[in-house]
Design a protein around this motif. Structure first.
Motif, PDB file in Angstrom:
ATOM      1  N   LYS A 147       0.961  -1.194   0.082  1.00 54.38           N
ATOM      2  CA  LYS A 147      -0.133  -0.090   0.062  1.00 54.38           C
ATOM      3  C   LYS A 147       0.774   1.370  -0.150  1.00 54.38           C
ATOM      4  N   PRO A 151      -0.977   2.717  -3.387  1.00 51.50           N
ATOM      5  CA  PRO A 151      -2.114   2.633  -2.683  1.00 51.50           C
ATOM      6  C   PRO A 151      -3.471   2.096  -3.439  1.00 51.50           C
ATOM      7  N   GLY A 185      -4.003  -2.937   4.964  1.00 44.76           N
ATOM      8  CA  GLY A 185      -4.245  -2.831   3.519  1.00 44.76           C
ATOM      9  C   GLY A 185      -5.061  -3.886   2.741  1.00 44.76           C
ATOM     10  N   ASN A 187      -7.883  -5.822   1.189  1.00 42.24           N
ATOM     11  CA  ASN A 187      -9.088  -5.257   0.495  1.00 42.24           C
ATOM     12  C   ASN A 187      -9.943  -6.358   0.441  1.00 42.24           C
TER      13      ASN A 187
END
Ligand code: V47
Ligand code: SF4
Length: 386
Positions: A147, A151, A185, A187
């Protein structure tokens, strides 16, 4: 664009050649009603491929029109060494037998990630074997560094098999562990490790790793944290049709509760170089029947994915008439899990132009998506090559 198939389905409802039970199922599909487990089993045992195709296509066009989704992704497999030894797995090298095994460091994985710096990928899919060194701290550092470097790269990573092992080792609850990785991070979750939920069969082919209940609980917790995930089913080995319906029933029930699953991905068992090489692989007809029945049964899943890297391009293309609406990604030859198990695609890599053409020649509309199905590029809006 449901008119043609709607007409075909309504013609079917007037047909005299169908059994009353199959006609009742067709009527349910036409009226957008859910079919029962008994009806699902009946479809596996009695329905012809053409009949299943009409029903599944009707549903896929109601849900997704003529669209076929794909994304730009690449895989990272941090290790192929594994503390488990699932009988179907051609990929893992036991801890004690590491000759052709690999175990990457965070730095090595970051070098792979940096190799994609100038490429328009939206997702990295990270999963592999389970080893003591690749623990909670390892993945926390890895996700943070990805990240920090990029990002906007979506991290779809790890399955309940890995979570269960690393959280237990770190002595944290599932909730705490997922929170730590989300903050680092993570997702979304891929659909792996589900195999087949029936405890008896699971014990025989994947004994020792997380149970079905643990798999479902981890996804439920993740969904309750606002996250999304996928679900798979490994089929075509020693399971029965009843086991497949039981597997989908458990997923349908969880999806009713959380709505957190994006896609269902049937994974065909491949028999090269594993402990189940004596089990023959099922036919392409069986693959198409299975795609269609999953589309019909999982009425609360938006997407059914044909993972082309494992099923091969031709069957993936054909499946677009049998309920599937997603082909996964360009992949870029970065996954070994299927090539080592004997899939048609020994070096799975397709350019965007090839994927788009494959979809268009099947009469469908390609749509590039991100992991959460936001449209990146809709190819119906242009006539020529990407
Ligand atoms: O869980 C392992 C399967 C899975 C074999 O979520 C095999 O988008 C067939 O889950 N024959 C991992 N299958 C891969 C996976 C996946 C793949 C693509 C997309 C997504 C997603 C998830 O591969 C394992 C296991 O069920 N597998 N060995 C084999 N011999
Ligand atoms: Fe390990 Fe996964 Fe292979 Fe099972 S399927 S042996 S958990 S890498």
């Amino acid at each position: 664009m449901i008119s043609t198939e709607t007409n075909t389905l309504s013609l079917l409802l007037d047909s005299d050649s169908l059994s009353p039970a199959l006609k009742a199922i067709a009527r349910k599909v036409y009226n957008q009603q859910r079919i029962s487990a008994e009806e699902g089993i009946l479809l596996y045992k009695q329905a012809e491929l053409g009949f299943l195709g009409i029903l599944a296509n009707h549903i896929r066009e109601e849900k997704n029109g003529n669209k076929v989704y794909f994304n730009h992704n690449f895989h990272v497999e941090p290790t192929n060494v594994c503390v488990y030894s699932c009988a179907f797995c051609s990929y893992s090298r036991l801890i004690k037998n590491r000759e052709d095994g690999w175990e990457l460091s965070v730095d090595q994985i970051m070098n792979i990630i940096k190799g994609y710096d100038r490429q328009p990928v939206t997702e990295v899919h990270i999963t592999g074997g389970v080893v003591p060194k690749q623990d909670l701290a390892f993945y926390k550092e890895l996700f943070e560094r990805i990240k920090a470097h990029r990002p906007d790269l979506h991290i779809k990573a790890l399955t309940p098999v890995e979570f269960h092992y690393i959280f237990k080792k770190a002595k944290v609850s599932y909730e705490e562990g997922l929170k730590i990785l989300k903050e680092a991070g993570l997702n979304s979750l891929p659909g792996g490790g589900a195999e087949i939920f029936d405890e008896g069969i699971r014990d025989q082919i994947a004994g020792g790793k997380c149970t079905s209940e643990e798999w479902l609980r981890l996804h439920e917790i993740w969904h309750n944290m606002g996250g999304h995930s996928n679900a798979t089913m490994l089929y075509g080995h020693i399971e029965t049709f009843e086991h497949r319906i039981d597997h989908m029933e458990r997923l349908r029930t969880l999806q009713d509760k959380t709505g957190g699953f994006n896609a269902f991905i049937p994974l065909k068992f491949r028999n090269k170089d594993n402990q189940m090489s004596h089990v023959p692989e099922v036919s392409v007809v069986e693959d198409l029947r299975n795609y269609a029945i999953s589309r019909i049964y999982l009425d609360n899943f938006a997407h059914i994915k044909a993972y082309w890297a494992m099923i091969g391009r031709s069957t993936a293309q054909l499946s677009l008439q049998f309920g599937t609406d997603d082909l996964d990604g360009t992949i870029d030859d970065t996954t070994k899990i299927y090539s080592m198990a004997g899939s048609e695609e020994q070096h799975p890599k397709m350019s965007t132009a090839e994927l788009v053409e494959l979809i268009q020649t099947a009469g469908r509309t390609p749509v590039e998506r991100d992991t959460l199905y936001h449209v990146v590029k809709d190819y119906s809006k242009q006539q020529t090559n990407p």
